[in-house]
Design an enzyme around this catalytic site. Sequence first.
Site, PDB file in Angstrom:
ATOM      1  N   ARG A   1       0.943  -1.286   0.039  1.00  0.00           N
ATOM      2  CA  ARG A   1      -0.059   0.183  -0.152  1.00  0.00           C
ATOM      3  C   ARG A   1       0.815   1.393   0.047  1.00  0.00           C
ATOM      4  O   ARG A   1       0.882   1.897  -0.978  1.00  0.00           O
ATOM      5  CB  ARG A   1      -0.898   0.152   1.032  1.00  0.00           C
ATOM      6  CG  ARG A   1      -2.119   1.033   1.254  1.00  0.00           C
ATOM      7  CD  ARG A   1      -1.702   2.349   1.436  1.00  0.00           C
ATOM      8  NE  ARG A   1      -1.269   2.262   2.802  1.00  0.00           N
ATOM      9  CZ  ARG A   1      -0.612   3.481   3.482  1.00  0.00           C
ATOM     10  NH1 ARG A   1      -0.435   4.534   2.819  1.00  0.00           N
ATOM     11  NH2 ARG A   1      -0.116   3.464   4.629  1.00  0.00           N
ATOM     12  N   ASP A   2       1.681   1.525   0.945  1.00  0.00           N
ATOM     13  CA  ASP A   2       2.189   2.529   1.208  1.00  0.00           C
ATOM     14  C   ASP A   2       3.347   2.600   0.020  1.00  0.00           C
ATOM     15  O   ASP A   2       3.778   4.040  -0.270  1.00  0.00           O
ATOM     16  CB  ASP A   2       2.947   2.868   2.414  1.00  0.00           C
ATOM     17  CG  ASP A   2       3.186   4.338   3.034  1.00  0.00           C
ATOM     18  OD1 ASP A   2       2.866   5.358   2.179  1.00  0.00           O
ATOM     19  OD2 ASP A   2       3.383   4.521   4.165  1.00  0.00           O
TER      20      ASP A   2
ATOM     21  N   HIS B   1       6.037   4.502  12.653  1.00  0.00           N
ATOM     22  CA  HIS B   1       5.752   4.400  11.221  1.00  0.00           C
ATOM     23  C   HIS B   1       6.901   5.268  10.719  1.00  0.00           C
ATOM     24  O   HIS B   1       6.527   6.750  10.214  1.00  0.00           O
ATOM     25  CB  HIS B   1       4.492   4.475  10.727  1.00  0.00           C
ATOM     26  CG  HIS B   1       3.978   4.668   9.148  1.00  0.00           C
ATOM     27  ND1 HIS B   1       3.344   3.866   8.548  1.00  0.00           N
ATOM     28  CD2 HIS B   1       4.659   5.434   8.179  1.00  0.00           C
ATOM     29  CE1 HIS B   1       3.333   4.060   7.274  1.00  0.00           C
ATOM     30  NE2 HIS B   1       3.870   5.146   7.103  1.00  0.00           N
TER      31      HIS B   1
ATOM     32  N   HIS C   1       9.541   6.977   7.723  1.00  0.00           N
ATOM     33  CA  HIS C   1       9.934   7.175   6.508  1.00  0.00           C
ATOM     34  C   HIS C   1      11.676   7.347   6.525  1.00  0.00           C
ATOM     35  O   HIS C   1      11.893   7.951   7.495  1.00  0.00           O
ATOM     36  CB  HIS C   1       9.231   8.048   5.379  1.00  0.00           C
ATOM     37  CG  HIS C   1       7.946   7.658   5.337  1.00  0.00           C
ATOM     38  ND1 HIS C   1       7.554   7.388   3.898  1.00  0.00           N
ATOM     39  CD2 HIS C   1       6.773   7.163   6.001  1.00  0.00           C
ATOM     40  CE1 HIS C   1       6.330   6.867   3.808  1.00  0.00           C
ATOM     41  NE2 HIS C   1       5.890   6.998   5.200  1.00  0.00           N
TER      42      HIS C   1
ATOM     43  N   CYS D   1       4.709   9.430  -0.144  1.00  0.00           N
ATOM     44  CA  CYS D   1       3.329   9.733  -0.143  1.00  0.00           C
ATOM     45  C   CYS D   1       3.299  10.802  -1.168  1.00  0.00           C
ATOM     46  O   CYS D   1       4.187  11.793  -1.097  1.00  0.00           O
ATOM     47  CB  CYS D   1       3.005  10.406   1.119  1.00  0.00           C
ATOM     48  SG  CYS D   1       1.377  10.947   1.311  1.00  0.00           S
TER      49      CYS D   1
ATOM     50  N   ASN E   1       9.374   4.361   2.594  1.00  0.00           N
ATOM     51  CA  ASN E   1       9.382   3.803   4.104  1.00  0.00           C
ATOM     52  C   ASN E   1      10.581   3.474   4.175  1.00  0.00           C
ATOM     53  O   ASN E   1      11.509   2.614   3.678  1.00  0.00           O
ATOM     54  CB  ASN E   1       8.117   2.877   4.245  1.00  0.00           C
ATOM     55  CG  ASN E   1       6.773   3.181   3.922  1.00  0.00           C
ATOM     56  OD1 ASN E   1       6.341   3.502   2.794  1.00  0.00           O
ATOM     57  ND2 ASN E   1       6.001   3.594   4.927  1.00  0.00           N
TER      58      ASN E   1
HETATM   59  P1  HMG Z   1     -12.603  14.552  -2.255  1.00  0.00           P
HETATM   60  O1  HMG Z   1     -12.427  15.100  -3.654  1.00  0.00           O
HETATM   61  O2  HMG Z   1     -12.527  15.438  -1.176  1.00  0.00           O
HETATM   62  O3  HMG Z   1     -14.182  13.820  -2.020  1.00  0.00           O
HETATM   63  O4  HMG Z   1     -11.622  13.453  -1.895  1.00  0.00           O
HETATM   64  P2  HMG Z   1     -15.253  13.405  -2.934  1.00  0.00           P
HETATM   65  O5  HMG Z   1     -16.003  12.623  -2.072  1.00  0.00           O
HETATM   66  O6  HMG Z   1     -15.885  14.792  -3.650  1.00  0.00           O
HETATM   67  O7  HMG Z   1     -14.619  12.393  -3.963  1.00  0.00           O
HETATM   68  C1  HMG Z   1     -13.870  12.792  -5.323  1.00  0.00           C
HETATM   69  C2  HMG Z   1     -14.138  11.637  -6.186  1.00  0.00           C
HETATM   70  O8  HMG Z   1     -13.503  10.447  -5.834  1.00  0.00           O
HETATM   71  C3  HMG Z   1     -15.178  11.311  -6.735  1.00  0.00           C
HETATM   72  O9  HMG Z   1     -15.616  10.737  -8.051  1.00  0.00           O
HETATM   73  C4  HMG Z   1     -15.713  10.252  -5.675  1.00  0.00           C
HETATM   74  O10 HMG Z   1     -16.729   9.322  -6.240  1.00  0.00           O
HETATM   75  C5  HMG Z   1     -14.439   9.381  -5.692  1.00  0.00           C
HETATM   76  P3  HMG Z   1     -15.984  11.716  -9.165  1.00  0.00           P
HETATM   77  O11 HMG Z   1     -17.510  12.011  -8.520  1.00  0.00           O
HETATM   78  O12 HMG Z   1     -15.185  13.019  -9.377  1.00  0.00           O
HETATM   79  O13 HMG Z   1     -16.140  10.911 -10.291  1.00  0.00           O
HETATM   80  N1  HMG Z   1     -14.338   8.646  -4.572  1.00  0.00           N
HETATM   81  C6  HMG Z   1     -13.874   7.416  -4.180  1.00  0.00           C
HETATM   82  N2  HMG Z   1     -13.780   6.297  -5.268  1.00  0.00           N
HETATM   83  C7  HMG Z   1     -13.397   5.291  -4.941  1.00  0.00           C
HETATM   84  N3  HMG Z   1     -13.353   4.906  -3.540  1.00  0.00           N
HETATM   85  C8  HMG Z   1     -13.529   5.841  -2.780  1.00  0.00           C
HETATM   86  C9  HMG Z   1     -13.743   6.970  -2.857  1.00  0.00           C
HETATM   87  N4  HMG Z   1     -13.909   8.343  -2.278  1.00  0.00           N
HETATM   88  C10 HMG Z   1     -14.455   9.007  -3.141  1.00  0.00           C
HETATM   89  N5  HMG Z   1     -13.108   5.632  -1.209  1.00  0.00           N
HETATM   90  C11 HMG Z   1     -10.758  11.750  -0.435  1.00  0.00           C
HETATM   91  C12 HMG Z   1     -11.623  12.952  -0.796  1.00  0.00           C
HETATM   92  C13 HMG Z   1     -10.481  11.312   0.872  1.00  0.00           C
HETATM   93  C14 HMG Z   1     -11.609  10.730  -1.290  1.00  0.00           C
HETATM   94  C15 HMG Z   1      -9.673  11.716  -1.541  1.00  0.00           C
HETATM   95  O14 HMG Z   1      -8.759  12.805  -1.222  1.00  0.00           O
HETATM   96  C16 HMG Z   1      -8.600  10.533  -1.294  1.00  0.00           C
HETATM   97  O15 HMG Z   1      -9.115   9.130  -1.516  1.00  0.00           O
HETATM   98  N6  HMG Z   1      -7.513  10.626  -0.590  1.00  0.00           N
HETATM   99  C17 HMG Z   1      -6.564   9.491  -0.665  1.00  0.00           C
HETATM  100  C18 HMG Z   1      -5.168  10.312  -0.405  1.00  0.00           C
HETATM  101  C19 HMG Z   1      -4.227   9.161   0.029  1.00  0.00           C
HETATM  102  O16 HMG Z   1      -4.399   7.812  -0.227  1.00  0.00           O
HETATM  103  N7  HMG Z   1      -3.054   9.428   0.249  1.00  0.00           N
HETATM  104  C20 HMG Z   1      -1.988   8.455   0.800  1.00  0.00           C
HETATM  105  C21 HMG Z   1      -2.401   7.544   1.785  1.00  0.00           C
HETATM  106  S1  HMG Z   1      -2.046   8.414   3.530  1.00  0.00           S
HETATM  107  C22 HMG Z   1      -0.245   8.224   3.706  1.00  0.00           C
HETATM  108  O17 HMG Z   1       0.402   7.714   2.784  1.00  0.00           O
HETATM  109  C23 HMG Z   1       0.367   8.224   4.971  1.00  0.00           C
HETATM  110  C24 HMG Z   1       0.455   7.069   5.883  1.00  0.00           C
HETATM  111  O18 HMG Z   1       1.400   6.153   5.161  1.00  0.00           O
HETATM  112  C25 HMG Z   1       1.131   7.330   7.169  1.00  0.00           C
HETATM  113  C26 HMG Z   1       2.298   8.192   7.339  1.00  0.00           C
HETATM  114  O19 HMG Z   1       3.209   8.019   6.295  1.00  0.00           O
HETATM  115  O20 HMG Z   1       2.428   9.080   8.086  1.00  0.00           O
HETATM  116  C27 HMG Z   1      -0.835   6.346   6.181  1.00  0.00           C
HETATM  117 MG    MG Z   2       3.728   6.238   5.065  1.00  0.00          MG
END
Ligand code: HMG
Ligand code: MG
Length: 305
Positions: free
Chosen positions: A14-15, A207, A209, A240, A249
């Site tokens: 995933r990450d 966690h 990086h 990220c 990571n």
């Molecule tokens: P948004 O644009 O504010 O919200 O996104 P929305 O509800 O308007 O959705 C936008 C579009 O996405 C829409 O489609 C939704 O249907 C679709 P459209 O109408 O434009 O065709 N949608 C989805 N589709 C499939 N599955 C879903 C989903 N939700 C909405 N679940 C949202 C808000 C949170 C959805 C978006 O910003 C998002 O998905 N962000 C993900 C970001 C991400 O994954 N970042 C990386 C992970 S975090 C990380 O890595 C840190 C970590 O490792 C810890 C660390 O390192 O510290 C965890």
């Molecule tokens: Mg991370």
Amino acid sequence: MSTSRVTVVEVGPRDGLQNEAAAVPTDVKVAFVDALSAAGLPVVEATAFVSPKAIPQLADGEEVFRRIVKRPGVRYPVLVPNERGLDRAEASGAREIAVFTAASETFNRKNINASIDESFARFEPVIRRARESGMRVRGYVSCGFGCPYEGAVRPASTARVARRLLDAGCDEVSVGDTIGIGVPTQVPDVVGRCVDAGMPLARLALHFHDTRGTALANVAEGLRQGVRIFDSSAGGLGGCPYAPGAAGNLATEDLLYLLHGMGYETGVDLSLVAAATRALAGAIARRPVSRVYQALESARGPRPV
Ligand code: HMG
Ligand code: MG
């Protein structure tokens, strides 16, 4: 649980893969997860059910999750940002989800288009529903050691968000150094504040990086503070997309080498993790950065051309 036992949470599928430029075929992802669980990793974060517009690399989450071998005793959390993500996780048969927020308002806005308060409003019903259907829930606090946009993050802010995740119903909270900016002297502050805020050590993960090469030193300090759960990514894949400068990571091979050398037990076979990385390496656009992986590769000798 013995204090010499450490749980390694593998987040590479995933990450790691969310930030690789190459489009990794679904078959390769499935084989990667299966090779990691076969190596003895007790937890393998398998994919994310986030917006495919935000993270196109993991748009095949359903297929990946459906096809991976579900080894008895191994947990396969999936990252979920909202109820839509939980629907997808449930339909795929996931038994554990991970929700995520941050200790920094600006990062949260860029990552999930929500303030910290809005993020809780968004995933509190997700956690509630997940728990009602018997799922385990992991929570992430990003930018727990610093933010690419806001700079320093106060340990008290990190601890407050971690505690809030626990109160919202998370079984375990992983505090992330999302951009790999932390140094060991910060670790007692962050861990201590979390404990003071009421987080049991047994439910706290770290966690790291490795952007600036401090991840292992931070782990060593985390161990001294009593933390026994660490996240890492095979080969050191990852980063990220919403955290400029976030390199991979901490590599699972490097973490295991340190832990085993220091006498901690993990139940994981380091050489099998390296084999999983080797099998994936052909499908990504760069050489895996794990130092221990590279040392093992050198020891294998030159490849026939
Ligand atoms: P948004 O644009 O504010 O919200 O996104 P929305 O509800 O308007 O959705 C936008 C579009 O996405 C829409 O489609 C939704 O249907 C679709 P459209 O109408 O434009 O065709 N949608 C989805 N589709 C499939 N599955 C879903 C989903 N939700 C909405 N679940 C949202 C808000 C949170 C959805 C978006 O910003 C998002 O998905 N962000 C993900 C970001 C991400 O994954 N970042 C990386 C992970 S975090 C990380 O890595 C840190 C970590 O490792 C810890 C660390 O390192 O510290 C965890
Ligand atoms: Mg991370």
